[in-house]
Design a protein around this motif. Structure first.
Motif, short mmCIF file in Angstrom:
data_model
loop_
_atom_site.label_atom_id
_atom_site.label_comp_id
_atom_site.label_asym_id
_atom_site.label_seq_id
_atom_site.Cartn_x
_atom_site.Cartn_y
_atom_site.Cartn_z
N MET A 170 0.85 -1.16 0.00
CA MET A 170 0.00 0.00 0.00
C MET A 170 0.90 1.23 0.00
SD MET A 170 -3.14 1.07 2.56
CE MET A 170 -2.72 -0.18 3.71
N ALA A 171 0.61 2.17 -0.88
CA ALA A 171 1.42 3.39 -1.00
C ALA A 171 1.04 4.40 0.07
CB ALA A 171 1.20 4.01 -2.38
N LEU A 172 2.00 5.25 0.45
CA LEU A 172 1.70 6.33 1.38
C LEU A 172 0.82 7.36 0.69
CD1 LEU A 172 5.20 6.95 3.01
CD2 LEU A 172 3.22 5.76 3.99
N ASN A 173 -0.21 7.82 1.39
CA ASN A 173 -1.12 8.82 0.84
C ASN A 173 -1.36 9.87 1.92
OD1 ASN A 173 -3.18 10.36 -0.20
ND2 ASN A 173 -4.49 8.63 -0.74
N ASP A 174 -0.58 10.95 1.90
CA ASP A 174 -0.69 11.99 2.91
C ASP A 174 -2.07 12.64 2.92
OD1 ASP A 174 1.94 11.40 3.39
OD2 ASP A 174 2.75 13.22 2.48
N ALA A 175 -2.75 12.66 1.79
CA ALA A 175 -4.08 13.28 1.70
C ALA A 175 -5.17 12.41 2.32
CB ALA A 175 -4.42 13.58 0.24
N ALA A 176 -4.84 11.18 2.73
CA ALA A 176 -5.84 10.27 3.29
C ALA A 176 -5.79 10.23 4.82
CB ALA A 176 -5.66 8.87 2.71
#
Length: 187
Positions: free
Chosen positions: A1-7
C-alpha cells in the motif's frame, strides 16, 4: 500500500444524523437533505468511538495438524458518541423511544426502554474532505451511565448506535473513503 498523505484525518467539525430506517446515504454529506435530522450538540472532547463484541478465534485441528483452520464467532459493533442536548428528542435517544410525555410536561423514564430504530449517519469534516459512517438500520440507546462531574463542563449522555443488517444487504454499516464526495452504497 502506497503512502497517501491526503488520506489522513483531523476532525474539524462533524454531525450525527438520523432518518427513517432505510433512508439512503445522501449524495451531499455536507448538507444532508430531509428526512435526515441532526441529533443536536455533541461532545468536543469525546467525539466518536467503535466498540466490538464477539469475533473470538477458535483454532480447529486434526490429529495430523493441530492448527488446521481458524473459525471466528460473529462480531457486532457499536458506534459511540456523547450527546449534549437535553431536549425531548435527545432524552428519548438515551432513555428509550417509549418515554411518555406526562401531563406536567416532564418525561417518564420507562422501566422497559425501547431503543430508537433509525437510519444513522455520522459525518466528519477535515477542511474540504469528508469522512462518514452510514447505517441504513440501527438501534440507538444509552451506551453508559449518565454522569455529571463538574460545573465547568457540558453534561453529556453517552449513546451507542448498534448497526443492524437490513435486507438484502450483507453489511450492517458502511464507511466512505476520505474525500470530497461519497460513494453511495446500495441500501
Amino acid at each position: 500500500m502506497a503512502l497517501n498523505d491526503a488520506a489522513t484525518l483531523i476532525v474539524g467539525a462533524g454531525n450525527y444524523l438520523t432518518a427513517p430506517t432505510g433512508t439512503a446515504l445522501p449524495t451531499d454529506l455536507t448538507a444532508p437533505p430531509s428526512p435526515w435530522e441532526n441529533v443536536g450538540h455533541t461532545s468536543l472532547e469525546d467525539i466518536f468511538g467503535i466498540t466490538s463484541e464477539g469475533g473470538e478465534a477458535t483454532t480447529i485441528g486434526t490429529l495430523q495438524n493441530s492448527a488446521l483452520r481458524t473459525k471466528y464467532s460473529a462480531r457486532t459493533e457499536t458506534l459511540t458518541f456523547t450527546l449534549q442536548q437535553f431536549d425531548e428528542p435527545g432524552l428519548k435517544l438515551y432513555y428509550g423511544s417509549n418515554m411518555e410525555v406526562l401531563a406536567d410536561g416532564t418525561l417518564g423514564v420507562p422501566q422497559n426502554p425501547t431503543p430508537t430504530e433509525a437510519a444513522f449517519l455520522a459525518v466528519f469534516l477535515d477542511g474540504a474532505n469528508v469522512f462518514a459512517f452510514y447505517a441504513p438500520k440501527a438501534e440507538i440507546f444509552r451506551a453508559d451511565d449518565l454522569s455529571i462531574s463538574d460545573t465547568e463542563s457540558l453534561a453529556g449522555m453517552p449513546l451507542g448506535v448498534k448497526p443492524l443488517v437490513m435486507s438484502p444487504n450483507k453489511w450492517a454499516y458502511a464507511v466512505t473513503p476520505l474525500g470530497s464526495t461519497a460513494t453511495t452504497p446500495a441500501a
